[in-house]
Design a protein around this motif. Structure first.
Motif, short mmCIF file in Angstrom:
data_model
loop_
_atom_site.label_atom_id
_atom_site.label_comp_id
_atom_site.label_asym_id
_atom_site.label_seq_id
_atom_site.Cartn_x
_atom_site.Cartn_y
_atom_site.Cartn_z
N PRO A 130 0.84 -1.19 0.00
CA PRO A 130 0.00 0.00 0.00
C PRO A 130 0.88 1.25 0.00
O PRO A 130 2.08 1.18 0.29
CB PRO A 130 -0.79 -0.12 1.30
CG PRO A 130 0.03 -1.00 2.18
CD PRO A 130 0.74 -1.95 1.26
N THR A 138 -3.61 -4.06 0.88
CA THR A 138 -2.69 -3.72 -0.21
C THR A 138 -3.49 -3.50 -1.48
O THR A 138 -3.73 -4.42 -2.26
CB THR A 138 -1.64 -4.83 -0.39
OG1 THR A 138 -0.92 -5.00 0.84
CG2 THR A 138 -0.65 -4.48 -1.48
N GLN A 139 -3.92 -2.27 -1.66
CA GLN A 139 -4.68 -1.91 -2.86
C GLN A 139 -4.37 -0.46 -3.24
O GLN A 139 -5.26 0.40 -3.25
CB GLN A 139 -6.17 -2.17 -2.68
CG GLN A 139 -6.79 -1.72 -1.36
CD GLN A 139 -8.17 -2.30 -1.14
OE1 GLN A 139 -8.35 -3.10 -0.24
NE2 GLN A 139 -9.16 -1.92 -1.93
N PRO A 140 -3.09 -0.17 -3.54
CA PRO A 140 -2.71 1.20 -3.88
C PRO A 140 -3.38 1.66 -5.16
O PRO A 140 -3.48 0.90 -6.13
CB PRO A 140 -1.18 1.11 -4.04
CG PRO A 140 -0.94 -0.31 -4.44
CD PRO A 140 -1.96 -1.11 -3.68
N GLY A 158 -1.77 -5.80 4.91
CA GLY A 158 -0.69 -4.92 4.54
C GLY A 158 0.23 -4.71 5.73
O GLY A 158 -0.10 -5.09 6.85
N SER A 159 1.42 -4.21 5.50
CA SER A 159 1.78 -3.66 4.20
C SER A 159 2.53 -4.65 3.30
O SER A 159 2.71 -4.36 2.11
CB SER A 159 2.64 -2.41 4.40
OG SER A 159 3.85 -2.72 5.08
#
Length: 488
Positions: A130, A138-140, A158-159
């Motif tokens: 992230p 974790t979905q940047p 995350g991370s």
């Protein structure tokens, strides 16, 4: 690829020690290992989204000339999208949209990067995190979400989420991770793999190891991998501010674990105001008989100091940490950041608006936090290990995370760090073990924590639990078809 697909999946089913042993026996070559891992990544990455950078051609070239006598000759690994462990020429993006266009490229190997390279590990790429490693999912926005191999609509945590997903899906046997509040152990719990945080200073972070809460190590599938890697990278520089000497006997402790003295195991079902979800309670209840089978005396609810962390102190330090991370990104970028440069949550926690944390407030908070950490560590006079959930709840859906406001994200992050985060502050060794799966197939990790420097005891008990309830035979099916299943 010169290796057959079925052989590649068979190789991917081996842990890092098993792959290294196969090379040493002459059964396969370092290049075989790398090609098998690349085939697995190409098969699974479109579904999972675990990587932000691939270096397959360079990896194959390195494997082709790799001497077979290295301890882990040709064993594939991923580095996290973090500056804590880098190797010369590898880019890092910190999950950020600005750095995606102009990445920071490592100009040298760090201590851990060098150790891994010299041992024969070959880096295939960089795993997704992230933005600024500040989320427990974790979905940047810059790179898109990493999907949980056990349920594609769920978060990987995350991370170190890309690392955990890649190991769970069999892309690589081990992957590098870092954490300041559970960022190895939380993804390990959500993805059904092993995630260990060694004693503070046992594995150096960033020279000269100034951050008391920062730890780094690997995520893997087996305890013998964790133990062997700790033998390899544990120790570091005694001149670092935080340093813990290594026994270099972790693999032996894990391999030779048989009978223990009657260990006392405390159980924590809540942490402060955060109580474990019923599924996490069930994971604890399923683990307690295993510990008793090992001769442990299990004592429920004996950690009063862990319930006494000051919420105001935590909020102040979190605010200061966010501002520091924000300023660090500005320094790298070379200009002030705008709301278009970062995600709303990062802007919310990092942009210097409203009351500024003063030096006196910060020093007071640090003193209170350290006093609390000492109280927690003194609890280990009453027991030898602590059993708890790794995370207070099962993985949430990616959609639910995406719909959160910044304030709601802060609540989620704080809640999901409740069980893992305290031990970044104390520095004690802790490990998440994949000992429980829900009926719908989602893994629920349990956490064991030991006293300072007792990494060998932690690994020995974890090894026995792995023997009693093996998890290596469990594989998520989303990356597999009938023709190319991993051989169990």
């Amino acid at each position: 690829m010169s290796i057959a697909k079925d052989a590649g999946d068979r190789i991917a089913s081996l842990d890092a020690v098993g792959q290294a042993e196969a090379v040493h026996r002459g059964d396969i070559s370092p290049l075989d290992l790398v090609e098998a891992a690349i085939a697995r990544i190409e098969k699974c990455e479109g579904l999972i989204g675990a990587l932000v950078h691939q270096r397959f051609d360079s990896a194959c070239a390195e494997a082709a000339r790799m001497p077979g006598d290295r301890p882990f000759a040709g064993v594939p690994i991923l580095l996290k999208d973090s500056l804590r462990a880098t190797q010369l020429g590898i880019p890092h993006f910190a999950g950020n949209r600005v750095l995606k266009e102009s990445p920071l490229v490592a100009t040298e190997d760090t201590f851990l990067g060098r150790c891994l390279r010299e041992a024969g590990f070959i880096t295939l790429g960089v795993s997704k995190t992230p933005e600024l490693a500040w989320f427990t999912t974790t979905q940047p926005v810059a790179f898109g979400p990493t999907r949980n191999p056990w349920a594609l609509d769920r978060s990987v945590g995350g991370s170190s989420g890309g690392a955990a997903a890649a190991v769970a899906a069999g892309m690589v046997p081990v992957a590098h991770g870092t954490e300041t509040g559970g960022s190895i152990r939380i993804p390990a719990s959500f993805c059904g793999v092993v995630g260990m945080k060694p004693t503070r200073g046992l594995v150096p972070c960033a020279e000269p190891n100034l951050n008391h809460s920062m730890h780094q190590f690997v995520l893997c599938r087996t305890i013998r991998d964790a133990a062997a890697l700790l033998d390899l990278v544990g120790g570091g520089d005694p001149r670092a501010l935080y340093w813990s000497p290594s026994t270099r006997r972790y693999a032996r402790a894990a391999a030779e674990a048989t009978d223990f003295p009657r260990l006392r195991v405390g159980v924590a079902r809540r942490m402060g105001r955060v109580e474990a979800h019923i599924d996490c309670q069930r994971a604890l209840d399923a683990t307690i008989p295993l510990l008793e089978e090992l001769g442990c005396k299990v004592i429920d609810g004996v950690v009063p100091s862990l319930d006494q962390e000051d919420d105001a102190t935590s909020a102040l330090l979190l605010r200061a940490s966010g501002m520091r991370a924000f300023q660090g990104l500005e320094k790298i970028v070379g200009r002030p950041l705008s709301p278009d440069d970062v995600e709303p949550f990062i802007w919310s926690v990092g942009h210097p608006k409203g009351p500024v944390v003063t030096a006196l407030e910060y020093l007071g908070a640090i003193e209170r936090r350290r006093a609390w950490a000492v109280e927690v560590m003194n609890c280990w006079n009453d027991f030898d290990l602590l059993l708890s959930p790794t995370v207070c709840e099962p993985p949430l859906t990616l959609q639910s995370h995406a719909e959160e406001t910044p304030d709601e994200t802060l609540v989620t992050v704080t809640r999901q760090m409740a069980f893992a985060g305290p031990f970044n502050q104390t520095g004690q060794p802790a490990i998440s073990l994949p000992l429980y799966w829900r009926n719908d197939g989602l893994p629920i990790g349990v956490q064991l924590v030991a006293d300072m420097g007792k990494d060998d005891l932690l690994l020995a008990v974890a090894s026995r639990l792995e023997t009693l309830k093996p998890w290596k035979v469990k594989w998520p099916m989303v990356c597999m078809d009938e023709a190319h299943k991993i051989v169990k």
